[in-house]
Design a protein around this motif. Sequence first.
Motif, PDB file in Angstrom:
ATOM      1  N   ASP A  88       0.807  -1.226   0.000  1.00  0.00           N
ATOM      2  CA  ASP A  88       0.000   0.000   0.000  1.00  0.00           C
ATOM      3  C   ASP A  88       0.838   1.274   0.000  1.00  0.00           C
ATOM      4  O   ASP A  88       0.352   2.339  -0.368  1.00  0.00           O
ATOM      5  CB  ASP A  88      -0.932   0.018   1.216  1.00  0.00           C
ATOM      6  N   ASP A  89       2.092   1.182   0.465  1.00  0.00           N
ATOM      7  CA  ASP A  89       2.962   2.356   0.559  1.00  0.00           C
ATOM      8  C   ASP A  89       4.396   1.887   0.323  1.00  0.00           C
ATOM      9  O   ASP A  89       5.050   1.380   1.241  1.00  0.00           O
ATOM     10  CB  ASP A  89       2.824   3.012   1.931  1.00  0.00           C
ATOM     11  N   ARG A  91       7.143   3.273   0.167  1.00  0.00           N
ATOM     12  CA  ARG A  91       8.204   3.871   0.990  1.00  0.00           C
ATOM     13  C   ARG A  91       8.366   3.133   2.318  1.00  0.00           C
ATOM     14  O   ARG A  91       9.415   3.180   2.934  1.00  0.00           O
ATOM     15  CB  ARG A  91       7.896   5.347   1.275  1.00  0.00           C
ATOM     16  N   ARG A  92       7.321   2.477   2.740  1.00  0.00           N
ATOM     17  CA  ARG A  92       7.286   1.776   4.026  1.00  0.00           C
ATOM     18  C   ARG A  92       7.822   0.355   3.840  1.00  0.00           C
ATOM     19  O   ARG A  92       7.386  -0.363   2.948  1.00  0.00           O
ATOM     20  CB  ARG A  92       5.845   1.748   4.515  1.00  0.00           C
TER      21      ARG A  92
END
Length: 146
Positions: A88-89, A91-92
């Motif tokens: 979903d992200d 960067r995470r």
Amino acid sequence: MAKSFDFEHSPGYLIRRAHQRSVAIFMEETSDFDITPVQFSILNALIDQPGEDQITLAGRVAFDAATSGSVIGRLESKGWIRREPDADDKRRKLLWVTPQGERAVQQMTRAVRKVQARIVDRLDAQEHQQLIALLRKLVADSDASP
């Protein structure tokens, strides 16, 4: 002549000395595994909460999030942790302990139990319980901040 500050009886100095002793005992007892106390904490935290992100994990083990990436990188290079981007992200980064990492933790557990016993070996059972209670009180609600 001015009297110096009595640092040898101050809480900060004594806590630092106790920490030095704790780390020295840990490094001695776990020397066969080439691991630090923080790395061991990270592995155990991820066994308890697989798929956790790096920042949340750093908070759980009370370690600086900015430097946790390099510690995680060392565990990853040993093959003990798997790091993947969050779907979903991107960067995470999400983390899991690998089967090899789980085996390593199991092999280290006896040594780490010995570490914990050696740290308090100068205390009787009541003093041990009191120390744990006082330390928990000192770090309660610290939010891992310095």
